[in-house]
Design a protein around this motif. Structure first.
Motif, PDB file in Angstrom:
ATOM      1  N   ARG A  73      28.615  63.549  16.838  1.00 22.48           N
ATOM      2  CA  ARG A  73      29.960  64.103  16.694  1.00 22.48           C
ATOM      3  C   ARG A  73      29.937  65.597  16.371  1.00 22.48           C
ATOM      4  O   ARG A  73      30.896  66.303  16.629  1.00 22.48           O
ATOM      5  CB  ARG A  73      30.720  63.332  15.614  1.00 22.48           C
ATOM      6  N   THR A 142      29.973  62.891  21.782  1.00 24.44           N
ATOM      7  CA  THR A 142      31.373  62.513  21.894  1.00 24.44           C
ATOM      8  C   THR A 142      32.266  63.707  21.578  1.00 24.44           C
ATOM      9  O   THR A 142      31.831  64.698  20.993  1.00 24.44           O
ATOM     10  CB  THR A 142      31.729  61.361  20.937  1.00 24.44           C
ATOM     11  N   SER A 156      38.075  59.036  20.131  1.00 30.57           N
ATOM     12  CA  SER A 156      37.017  59.867  20.713  1.00 30.57           C
ATOM     13  C   SER A 156      36.586  59.278  22.043  1.00 30.57           C
ATOM     14  O   SER A 156      36.939  58.138  22.386  1.00 30.57           O
ATOM     15  CB  SER A 156      35.822  59.973  19.763  1.00 30.57           C
TER      16      SER A 156
END
Length: 199
Positions: A73, A142, A156
């Motif tokens: 992330r 992501t 996401s």
């Protein structure tokens, strides 16, 4: 898949099927075979497809040391930065569709699954990074959900790379300054939600 990404198929081919975290998946890499480390001088290595485990061992300070990390992330995380900066650890994850969790609930109170795929690609590539462990594993990058995925309440979505060889080669071989532009200036990939029969 091998033909789509100009990759060699090794002695341990992927056997097809549904992919999920902590399962094996086909991964396209272009580093040294079997081991980590810089590529030999004298040109690029041909990409190859090899099965790798979706999920890597978490950092030592993780709340749950048994739960593998399946997604990236933050590209600024010290846990990922070394692998992202060294192109031999970057990889492509071939896919024909992706499943994302929406915000709506079914009649049993479970979040609804939504399946998406690019409108113009039968096989596409998700940006990933692998780590050299006892069982080499990978994680996918992501980003915040956009378009129809966001409309479905998904938080996401995977970073799907543009459908061109230059983007693939940049991710597999390029320096971090070039590869990072694929993340920071990501071209929106139009997605379509798949009907049940095509999932």
């Amino acid at each position: 898949m091998a033909a789509r990404f100009g990759a060699q198929v090794g002695d341990d081919p992927w056997e097809r099927g549904y992919i999920a975290p902590v399962k094996f998946a086909p991964v396209v890499t272009a580093g040294r075979e079997f081991v980590s480390g810089p590529r030999p001088p004298g040109g690029r290595l041909q990409p190859r497809i090899t099965p790798r485990l979706w999920g890597v061992q978490p950092p030592p300070n993780a709340d749950d040391p048994t739960r593998r990390v399946a997604h990236i992330r933050s590209t600024d995380s010290s846990f990922w930065i070394g692998n992202l900066h060294n192109s031999e650890f970057r990889c492509l994850i071939p896919a024909t569709s992706v499943m994302l969790w929406g915000s709506a609930l079914d009649y049993e109170g479970r979040r609804l699954k939504h399946w998406f795929a690019p409108k113009d690609q039968r096989i596409f590539a998700i940006a990933g990074v692998w780590k050299d462990e006892e069982i080499p594993g990978f994680a996918i990058l992501t980003r915040d959900a956009r378009g129809v995925a966001k409309d479905a309440g998904c938080r996401s979505m995977p970073l799907i790379l543009p459908n061109d060889d230059e983007a693939y080669q940049t991710w597999l071989h390029g320096g971090w300054d070039r590869a990072r532009t694929l993340i920071e200036r990501a071209v929106p990939i139009p997605l379509a939600e798949l009907p049940v029969k095509d999932r």
